[in-house]
Design a protein around this motif. Structure first.
Motif, PDB file in Angstrom:
ATOM      1  N   SER A  22      75.798 -28.308  12.567  1.00 11.97           N
ATOM      2  CA  SER A  22      74.826 -27.779  13.346  1.00 11.97           C
ATOM      3  C   SER A  22      75.126 -27.502  14.983  1.00 11.97           C
ATOM      4  CB  SER A  22      73.291 -28.630  13.142  1.00 11.97           C
ATOM      5  OG  SER A  22      73.463 -29.754  13.978  1.00 11.97           O
ATOM      6  N   LEU A  23      76.045 -28.155  15.282  1.00  9.01           N
ATOM      7  CA  LEU A  23      76.554 -27.981  16.935  1.00  9.01           C
ATOM      8  C   LEU A  23      77.307 -26.704  17.060  1.00  9.01           C
ATOM      9  CD1 LEU A  23      77.263 -31.782  17.653  1.00  9.01           C
ATOM     10  CD2 LEU A  23      75.180 -30.430  18.203  1.00  9.01           C
ATOM     11  N   LEU A  24      77.649 -26.352  15.805  1.00  8.67           N
ATOM     12  CA  LEU A  24      78.728 -24.885  15.901  1.00  8.67           C
ATOM     13  C   LEU A  24      77.911 -23.856  16.187  1.00  8.67           C
ATOM     14  CD1 LEU A  24      80.929 -26.432  13.279  1.00  8.67           C
ATOM     15  CD2 LEU A  24      81.432 -26.440  15.499  1.00  8.67           C
ATOM     16  N   SER A  25      77.345 -23.510  17.351  1.00  9.41           N
ATOM     17  CA  SER A  25      76.096 -22.542  17.470  1.00  9.41           C
ATOM     18  C   SER A  25      76.969 -21.123  17.408  1.00  9.41           C
ATOM     19  CB  SER A  25      75.576 -22.712  18.820  1.00  9.41           C
ATOM     20  OG  SER A  25      76.520 -22.701  19.828  1.00  9.41           O
ATOM     21  N   ASN A  26      78.224 -21.205  17.477  1.00 12.35           N
ATOM     22  CA  ASN A  26      78.853 -19.727  17.431  1.00 12.35           C
ATOM     23  C   ASN A  26      79.612 -19.521  16.032  1.00 12.35           C
ATOM     24  OD1 ASN A  26      78.286 -18.840  19.792  1.00 12.35           O
ATOM     25  ND2 ASN A  26      79.920 -19.915  20.749  1.00 12.35           N
ATOM     26  N   CYS A  55      70.005 -27.423   8.638  1.00 11.30           N
ATOM     27  CA  CYS A  55      71.209 -27.415   9.375  1.00 11.30           C
ATOM     28  C   CYS A  55      71.893 -25.999   9.394  1.00 11.30           C
ATOM     29  CB  CYS A  55      72.253 -28.292   8.618  1.00 11.30           C
ATOM     30  SG  CYS A  55      73.970 -28.023   9.585  1.00 11.30           S
ATOM     31  N   LYS A  58      69.912 -23.356  11.829  1.00 12.36           N
ATOM     32  CA  LYS A  58      70.096 -23.624  13.212  1.00 12.36           C
ATOM     33  C   LYS A  58      71.132 -22.689  13.793  1.00 12.36           C
ATOM     34  CE  LYS A  58      68.737 -28.299  13.385  1.00 12.36           C
ATOM     35  NZ  LYS A  58      69.087 -29.767  13.740  1.00 12.36           N
ATOM     36  N   LEU A  59      72.047 -21.981  12.850  1.00 10.33           N
ATOM     37  CA  LEU A  59      73.048 -21.425  13.183  1.00 10.33           C
ATOM     38  C   LEU A  59      72.791 -19.930  13.209  1.00 10.33           C
ATOM     39  CD1 LEU A  59      75.819 -23.384  11.082  1.00 10.33           C
ATOM     40  CD2 LEU A  59      75.208 -23.621  13.412  1.00 10.33           C
ATOM     41  N   GLY A  60      72.491 -19.469  14.306  1.00 13.19           N
ATOM     42  CA  GLY A  60      71.875 -18.097  14.478  1.00 13.19           C
ATOM     43  C   GLY A  60      73.068 -16.930  14.430  1.00 13.19           C
ATOM     44  N   ASN A  61      74.015 -17.269  14.548  1.00  8.48           N
ATOM     45  CA  ASN A  61      75.290 -16.441  14.392  1.00  8.48           C
ATOM     46  C   ASN A  61      76.010 -16.565  12.907  1.00  8.48           C
ATOM     47  OD1 ASN A  61      75.140 -15.414  16.977  1.00  8.48           O
ATOM     48  ND2 ASN A  61      76.584 -17.029  17.781  1.00  8.48           N
TER      49      ASN A  61
END
Length: 69
Positions: A22-26, A55, A58-61
């Motif tokens: 979930s921290l891998l936003s890109n 999880c 949360k990843l918009g990309n």
């Protein structure tokens, strides 16, 4: 293939993995092989699948997901 056929994975262990993802936003593409996690494993519950869904939200990309269950 993290923890492939490792039946000692628990909801808590899976949560640690999902927290990291979930921290891998890109992140644009994800292939996650969970084969063997639930095979006779009483320590993986529906909570893991619910957590995985949250999880990934949360990843918009994220445009492509391949889940191997």
């Amino acid at each position: 293939m993290w923890a492939y056929e490792n039946n000692s994975i628990t909801d808590e262990g899976a949560k640690n993995l999902m927290d990291g993802i979930s921290l891998l936003s890109n992140l644009g593409k994800l292939e996650l092989n969970l084969k063997g996690w639930g095979d006779g494993n009483q320590d993986i519950t529906d909570n893991t699948i619910i957590g995985l869904s949250r999880c990934l939200k949360k990843l918009g990309n994220l445009s492509e997901v391949k889940l191997i269950l």
